[in-house]
Motif scaffolding. Structure first.
Motif, short mmCIF file in Angstrom:
data_model
loop_
_atom_site.label_atom_id
_atom_site.label_comp_id
_atom_site.label_asym_id
_atom_site.label_seq_id
_atom_site.Cartn_x
_atom_site.Cartn_y
_atom_site.Cartn_z
N ASP A 121 -45.72 10.31 -16.82
CA ASP A 121 -46.01 9.08 -16.08
C ASP A 121 -46.21 9.46 -14.62
O ASP A 121 -45.26 9.89 -13.95
N PRO A 122 -47.43 9.33 -14.10
CA PRO A 122 -47.68 9.73 -12.72
C PRO A 122 -46.88 8.92 -11.70
O PRO A 122 -46.59 9.41 -10.61
N ALA A 123 -46.47 7.72 -12.07
CA ALA A 123 -45.70 6.88 -11.14
C ALA A 123 -44.28 7.41 -10.93
O ALA A 123 -43.72 7.27 -9.85
N THR A 124 -43.69 8.03 -11.98
CA THR A 124 -42.32 8.52 -11.86
C THR A 124 -42.24 10.04 -11.75
O THR A 124 -41.23 10.57 -11.30
N GLY A 125 -43.27 10.73 -12.25
CA GLY A 125 -43.22 12.19 -12.27
C GLY A 125 -42.45 12.74 -13.46
O GLY A 125 -42.21 13.94 -13.53
N PHE A 126 -42.05 11.89 -14.38
CA PHE A 126 -41.28 12.30 -15.54
C PHE A 126 -42.01 11.92 -16.83
O PHE A 126 -42.89 11.06 -16.82
N ASP A 127 -41.60 12.55 -17.92
CA ASP A 127 -42.07 12.12 -19.24
C ASP A 127 -41.29 10.87 -19.59
O ASP A 127 -40.05 10.89 -19.64
N GLU A 128 -42.00 9.77 -19.82
CA GLU A 128 -41.37 8.48 -20.08
C GLU A 128 -41.68 7.99 -21.49
O GLU A 128 -42.64 8.44 -22.12
N LEU A 129 -40.88 7.06 -21.96
CA LEU A 129 -41.01 6.50 -23.29
C LEU A 129 -42.35 5.79 -23.48
O LEU A 129 -42.75 4.97 -22.65
#
Length: 139
Positions: A121-129
């Motif tokens: 997720d480019p908004a968080t920088g993490f792999d998101e659900l």
């Protein structure tokens, strides 16, 4: 919710808590679920604290006060609060390598019509659900 959507588990000494939950989910032919409740004891834990890049290894005995999160065959996201023998509490992301000391009792909610994946997720920088109904193509 149908009764067969719930899977009560009792894990045994030496079990890896996270791996055992993922294996139980897969054993039911499911790819997605949630921990509704969980408690027990750990001999050791891997807990990643908020904002930390690496997990902290905690040696027990530890009590699992709370356990919650999503369980998937390819990307679980579990949080726990643990207390030590002095009653101090730490909480964070539960990693692999959390070994059950005496028992862990967990209630899984099975979501057989769903598939969970983790995507950048480019908004968080993490792999998101990313939850999808089974058979639904990726967006």
């Amino acid at each position: 919710m149908k009764d067969d959507a719930f899977l009560p588990l009792r894990l045994h000494p030496g079990d890896d808590l996270r791996r055992a939950l993922e294996a139980a989910l897969a054993g039911q032919g499911c790819e997605a679920g949630f921990v509704a409740a969980g408690m027990g004891s750990l001999a050791q834990a891997q807990l990643r604290l908020a904002g930390a890049p690496e997990a902290l290894r905690l040696d027990g005995p530890l009590e699992v006060l709370t356990l919650a999160g999503s369980v998937a065959v390819n990307g679980s996201h579990l949080h726990a609060s643990l207390s030590d023998s002095q009653g101090r509490v730490l909480g964070g992301h539960l990693g692999y390598g959390c070994r059950v000391r005496t028992t862990a009792e967990v209630l899984l909610v099975l979501l057989p019509q769903w598939h969970f994946s983790r995507e950048a997720d480019p908004a968080t920088g993490f792999d998101e659900l990313v939850p999808r109904r089974r058979g639904q193509p990726p967006a």
